[in-house]
Design a protein around this motif. Structure first.
Motif, PDB file in Angstrom:
ATOM      1  N   LEU A 129       0.824  -1.203   0.000  1.00  0.00           N
ATOM      2  CA  LEU A 129       0.000   0.000   0.000  1.00  0.00           C
ATOM      3  C   LEU A 129       0.864   1.261   0.000  1.00  0.00           C
ATOM      4  CD1 LEU A 129      -2.843  -0.930   2.523  1.00  0.00           C
ATOM      5  CD2 LEU A 129      -2.927  -0.941   0.028  1.00  0.00           C
ATOM      6  N   GLY A 130       2.011   1.198   0.669  1.00  0.00           N
ATOM      7  CA  GLY A 130       2.891   2.360   0.692  1.00  0.00           C
ATOM      8  C   GLY A 130       3.448   2.714  -0.673  1.00  0.00           C
ATOM      9  N   THR A 131       3.598   1.732  -1.562  1.00  0.00           N
ATOM     10  CA  THR A 131       4.102   2.026  -2.905  1.00  0.00           C
ATOM     11  C   THR A 131       3.124   2.865  -3.711  1.00  0.00           C
ATOM     12  OG1 THR A 131       3.183  -0.039  -3.798  1.00  0.00           O
ATOM     13  CG2 THR A 131       5.428  -0.112  -2.918  1.00  0.00           C
ATOM     14  N   MET A 132       1.852   2.889  -3.317  1.00  0.00           N
ATOM     15  CA  MET A 132       0.879   3.704  -4.023  1.00  0.00           C
ATOM     16  C   MET A 132       1.135   5.187  -3.808  1.00  0.00           C
ATOM     17  SD  MET A 132      -2.567   1.495  -3.147  1.00  0.00           S
ATOM     18  CE  MET A 132      -3.623   2.624  -4.054  1.00  0.00           C
ATOM     19  N   MET A 133       1.859   5.542  -2.751  1.00  0.00           N
ATOM     20  CA  MET A 133       2.131   6.949  -2.457  1.00  0.00           C
ATOM     21  C   MET A 133       3.437   7.437  -3.064  1.00  0.00           C
ATOM     22  SD  MET A 133       0.847   7.178   1.508  1.00  0.00           S
ATOM     23  CE  MET A 133       1.782   5.745   2.055  1.00  0.00           C
ATOM     24  N   ILE A 134       4.179   6.559  -3.726  1.00  0.00           N
ATOM     25  CA  ILE A 134       5.444   6.950  -4.357  1.00  0.00           C
ATOM     26  C   ILE A 134       5.146   7.484  -5.750  1.00  0.00           C
ATOM     27  CG2 ILE A 134       7.701   6.172  -5.127  1.00  0.00           C
ATOM     28  CD1 ILE A 134       7.604   4.004  -3.033  1.00  0.00           C
ATOM     29  N   PRO A 135       5.505   8.728  -6.075  1.00  0.00           N
ATOM     30  CA  PRO A 135       5.261   9.243  -7.427  1.00  0.00           C
ATOM     31  C   PRO A 135       6.022   8.439  -8.478  1.00  0.00           C
ATOM     32  CG  PRO A 135       5.793  11.024  -5.889  1.00  0.00           C
ATOM     33  CD  PRO A 135       6.087   9.733  -5.180  1.00  0.00           C
ATOM     34  N   TYR A 136       5.426   8.333  -9.633  1.00  0.00           N
ATOM     35  CA  TYR A 136       6.035   7.562 -10.718  1.00  0.00           C
ATOM     36  C   TYR A 136       7.392   8.134 -11.111  1.00  0.00           C
ATOM     37  CZ  TYR A 136       6.735   5.742 -15.450  1.00  0.00           C
ATOM     38  OH  TYR A 136       7.265   5.165 -16.573  1.00  0.00           O
ATOM     39  N   HIS A 137       7.540   9.458 -11.036  1.00  0.00           N
ATOM     40  CA  HIS A 137       8.778  10.089 -11.488  1.00  0.00           C
ATOM     41  C   HIS A 137       9.946   9.785 -10.562  1.00  0.00           C
ATOM     42  CE1 HIS A 137       5.306  12.337 -13.013  1.00  0.00           C
ATOM     43  NE2 HIS A 137       6.034  12.565 -14.077  1.00  0.00           N
ATOM     44  N   VAL A 138       9.676   9.374  -9.320  1.00  0.00           N
ATOM     45  CA  VAL A 138      10.757   9.040  -8.396  1.00  0.00           C
ATOM     46  C   VAL A 138      11.478   7.774  -8.849  1.00  0.00           C
ATOM     47  CG1 VAL A 138      11.266   8.352  -6.028  1.00  0.00           C
ATOM     48  CG2 VAL A 138       9.633  10.196  -6.464  1.00  0.00           C
ATOM     49  N   THR A 139      10.752   6.818  -9.343  1.00  0.00           N
ATOM     50  CA  THR A 139      11.335   5.536  -9.771  1.00  0.00           C
ATOM     51  C   THR A 139      11.669   5.507 -11.255  1.00  0.00           C
ATOM     52  OG1 THR A 139       9.116   4.616 -10.150  1.00  0.00           O
ATOM     53  CG2 THR A 139      10.094   4.318  -7.959  1.00  0.00           C
ATOM     54  N   LEU A 140      11.418   6.597 -11.963  1.00  0.00           N
ATOM     55  CA  LEU A 140      11.600   6.595 -13.418  1.00  0.00           C
ATOM     56  C   LEU A 140      13.054   6.362 -13.802  1.00  0.00           C
ATOM     57  CD1 LEU A 140      10.573   7.032 -16.293  1.00  0.00           C
ATOM     58  CD2 LEU A 140      10.875   9.492 -15.939  1.00  0.00           C
ATOM     59  N   ILE A 141      13.975   7.121 -13.218  1.00  0.00           N
ATOM     60  CA  ILE A 141      15.384   7.015 -13.604  1.00  0.00           C
ATOM     61  C   ILE A 141      15.962   5.646 -13.235  1.00  0.00           C
ATOM     62  CG2 ILE A 141      17.694   7.959 -13.211  1.00  0.00           C
ATOM     63  CD1 ILE A 141      16.455  10.702 -13.007  1.00  0.00           C
ATOM     64  N   PRO A 142      15.759   5.129 -12.006  1.00  0.00           N
ATOM     65  CA  PRO A 142      16.279   3.775 -11.728  1.00  0.00           C
ATOM     66  C   PRO A 142      15.705   2.718 -12.659  1.00  0.00           C
ATOM     67  CG  PRO A 142      15.702   4.901  -9.681  1.00  0.00           C
ATOM     68  CD  PRO A 142      15.194   5.756 -10.800  1.00  0.00           C
ATOM     69  N   GLN A 143      14.410   2.809 -12.974  1.00  0.00           N
ATOM     70  CA  GLN A 143      13.825   1.836 -13.885  1.00  0.00           C
ATOM     71  C   GLN A 143      14.430   1.959 -15.279  1.00  0.00           C
ATOM     72  OE1 GLN A 143       9.585   2.319 -13.812  1.00  0.00           O
ATOM     73  NE2 GLN A 143       9.340   1.283 -11.849  1.00  0.00           N
ATOM     74  N   TYR A 144      14.630   3.190 -15.729  1.00  0.00           N
ATOM     75  CA  TYR A 144      15.203   3.372 -17.071  1.00  0.00           C
ATOM     76  C   TYR A 144      16.623   2.809 -17.142  1.00  0.00           C
ATOM     77  CZ  TYR A 144      16.609   5.572 -21.436  1.00  0.00           C
ATOM     78  OH  TYR A 144      17.054   5.787 -22.714  1.00  0.00           O
ATOM     79  N   VAL A 145      17.421   3.055 -16.107  1.00  0.00           N
ATOM     80  CA  VAL A 145      18.788   2.516 -16.085  1.00  0.00           C
ATOM     81  C   VAL A 145      18.758   0.987 -16.099  1.00  0.00           C
ATOM     82  CG1 VAL A 145      20.903   2.358 -14.725  1.00  0.00           C
ATOM     83  CG2 VAL A 145      19.724   4.554 -14.947  1.00  0.00           C
ATOM     84  N   LEU A 146      17.834   0.399 -15.333  1.00  0.00           N
ATOM     85  CA  LEU A 146      17.715  -1.064 -15.300  1.00  0.00           C
ATOM     86  C   LEU A 146      17.344  -1.608 -16.672  1.00  0.00           C
ATOM     87  CD1 LEU A 146      17.494  -3.808 -13.851  1.00  0.00           C
ATOM     88  CD2 LEU A 146      15.136  -3.192 -13.267  1.00  0.00           C
ATOM     89  N   PHE A 147      16.318  -1.030 -17.292  1.00  0.00           N
ATOM     90  CA  PHE A 147      15.887  -1.524 -18.603  1.00  0.00           C
ATOM     91  C   PHE A 147      16.933  -1.248 -19.675  1.00  0.00           C
ATOM     92  CE2 PHE A 147      11.431  -0.707 -16.842  1.00  0.00           C
ATOM     93  CZ  PHE A 147      11.328  -2.022 -16.410  1.00  0.00           C
ATOM     94  N   LEU A 148      17.699  -0.174 -19.523  1.00  0.00           N
ATOM     95  CA  LEU A 148      18.777   0.109 -20.482  1.00  0.00           C
ATOM     96  C   LEU A 148      19.875  -0.944 -20.374  1.00  0.00           C
ATOM     97  CD1 LEU A 148      19.887   2.077 -22.629  1.00  0.00           C
ATOM     98  CD2 LEU A 148      20.995   3.325 -20.756  1.00  0.00           C
ATOM     99  N   ASP A 149      20.213  -1.329 -19.150  1.00  0.00           N
ATOM    100  CA  ASP A 149      21.231  -2.379 -18.972  1.00  0.00           C
ATOM    101  C   ASP A 149      20.745  -3.725 -19.493  1.00  0.00           C
ATOM    102  OD1 ASP A 149      22.888  -0.533 -17.801  1.00  0.00           O
ATOM    103  OD2 ASP A 149      22.320  -1.038 -15.743  1.00  0.00           O
ATOM    104  N   LEU A 150      19.441  -3.968 -19.416  1.00  0.00           N
ATOM    105  CA  LEU A 150      18.889  -5.221 -19.931  1.00  0.00           C
ATOM    106  C   LEU A 150      18.718  -5.207 -21.447  1.00  0.00           C
ATOM    107  CD1 LEU A 150      16.112  -5.937 -17.244  1.00  0.00           C
ATOM    108  CD2 LEU A 150      18.326  -7.094 -17.493  1.00  0.00           C
ATOM    109  N   GLY A 151      18.891  -4.047 -22.072  1.00  0.00           N
ATOM    110  CA  GLY A 151      18.725  -3.942 -23.519  1.00  0.00           C
ATOM    111  C   GLY A 151      17.277  -3.911 -23.962  1.00  0.00           C
TER     112      GLY A 151
END
Length: 295
Positions: A129-151
Motif C-alpha cells: 500500500l505504501g508504494t501507491m504513495m510513491i510518485p512515478y517520477h521518483v522511480t523513473l530514472i532507476p527503472q530506465y537505467v535497469l531496462f537500459l542495462d537489460l537492452g
C-alpha cells in the motif's frame, strides 16, 4: 410462536421517499444537462473539426461544419512515414498484454493477501500500500537505467513485463477488498473436498470475481491506451510508436502541422476505448459497487 403473536409482528416500514418540488427537480436536471454539455462540447467539437476543411477548423466554434471533408481521415491514416494502422496495432498489443498481466498477477497477489496465511503478511501488505504513495517520477530514472542495462529500451518490454510482476498496487488493493467479501465457508468446503490453494483460486475465487477482474481490465486498457509518458521514454523508433506518440507527430513546431489529420486520428483513437467500456460496463459498475462490501 402463536398466530396471535405472529399477527403482531410486522415488517419495519420502508424509509420515507425523498420528495422534491417540481422547481427543484427542474433546476437539478437543468444543471446536470448544462454540465453534460460543457463536458461533451470539446469531444463533439473535435469530431466536427475532423470533417471540416483545413482552413475552417479554428475559424468557428460551431459544431456544424459548413461542408464535410473526409480527406483528413485519409491524410491522417496514410500521411506519415508509417501508417497509423501500425500505431494502432502497437497500442493494441501493449494494452492487451497489460490487461492480461494485471489481471493474472494482481489477482494472484490479492488472493495471497486475502486468503492465505504466511509470515509477515500484514507487513508486506502495508509495504504494498505504501508504494501507491510513491510518485512515478521518483522511480523513473532507476527503472530506465535497469531496462537500459537489460537492452529493453526501444521495445515494448519495459511497458509490459512489470505488469506480469504485480506492479500495480491499486488493482491488488481493489481485488483484496473484493476477495475478503467472499465467504470463507466456500474455501473450507473446497478444502474438505481435497482442493489446494491453487484449485480454490482457479475454481472458486476467479469465477466469483468477474466484476472486479473486469474493472481491473477496463482501467488497465484505458490507462495503457491513453498513456503518453511511458512510450515517450522507452520507444524511439517510429515503427514502435503507440497511438499517443503517433498523434504527436502531426504537430510540428518547426514546420506545417496537419490539424485535420490530428483531429481525425484522435477521433478514431477513441473508438476502441468506447466499445471496450461499453462491452464491460455492467461488470465495471458491479465491481465498483460490491468491492469491499459483504455479499
Amino acid at each position: 410462536m402463536t398466530d396471535a403473536t405472529m399477527s403482531t409482528v410486522t415488517a419495519p416500514p420502508p424509509p420515507p421517499a425523498i420528495r422534491r418540488s417540481p422547481l427543484s427537480s427542474t433546476l437539478i436536471h437543468a444543471a446536470l444537462i448544462a454540465a453534460s454539455i460543457a463536458m461533451l462540447y470539446p469531444l463533439l467539437w473535435m469530431v466536427s473539426a475532423s470533417v471540416r476543411p483545413e482552413d475552417e477548423i479554428f475559424s468557428s466554434t460551431s459544431l456544424w461544419p459548413s461542408s464535410v471533408d473526409l480527406g483528413s481521415y485519409v491524410r491522417g491514416w496514410f500521411g506519415l512515414d508509417v501508417s497509423f494502422g501500425r500505431f494502432t496495432w502497437n497500442s493494441f498489443v501493449i494494452a492487451v498484454l497489460t490487461v492480461i498481466g494485471n489481471v493474472v498477477a494482481c489477482s494472484l497477489a490479492a488472493y495471497a493477501f486475502a486468503r492465505l496465511r504466511f509470515a509477515g503478511r500484514n507487513f508486506w501488505f502495508a509495504i504494498m500500500l505504501g508504494t501507491m504513495m510513491i510518485p512515478y517520477h521518483v522511480t523513473l530514472i532507476p527503472q530506465y537505467v535497469l531496462f537500459l542495462d537489460l537492452g529493453w529500451v526501444n521495445t515494448i518490454l519495459p511497458l509490459v513485463v512489470p505488469k506480469f510482476l504485480a506492479s500495480d498496487a491499486f488493482f491488488i488493493f481493489l481485488m483484496v477488498q473484493f476477495f475478503r467479501g467472499i465467504p470463507r465457508e466456500l474455501d473450507e468446503a473446497a478444502m474438505m473436498d481435497g482442493c489446494g490453494p491453487w484449485r480454490i483460486y482457479w475454481k472458486i475465487m476467479l469465477p466469483l470475481s468477474l466484476p472486479v477482474l473486469a474493472t481491473a481490465a477496463i482501467f488497465s486498457f484505458i490507462w495503457t491506451w491513453d498513456d503518453f509518458f511511458g512510450p515517450l521514454i522507452y520507444l524511439n523508433d517510429m515503427n514502435t510508436y503507440t497511438i499517443q506518440l503517433g498523434l504527436r507527430t502531426f504537430v510540428d513546431s518547426s514546420s506545417t502541422s496537419d490539424w485535420g489529420g490530428l483531429f481525425a486520428m484522435s477521433t478514431l483513437s477513441l473508438v476502441p476505448v468506447f466499445f471496450f467500456f461499453l462491452f464491460f460496463q455492467r461488470l465495471l459498475i458491479e465491481g465498483i459497487a460490491t468491492t469491499g462490501m459483504k455479499r
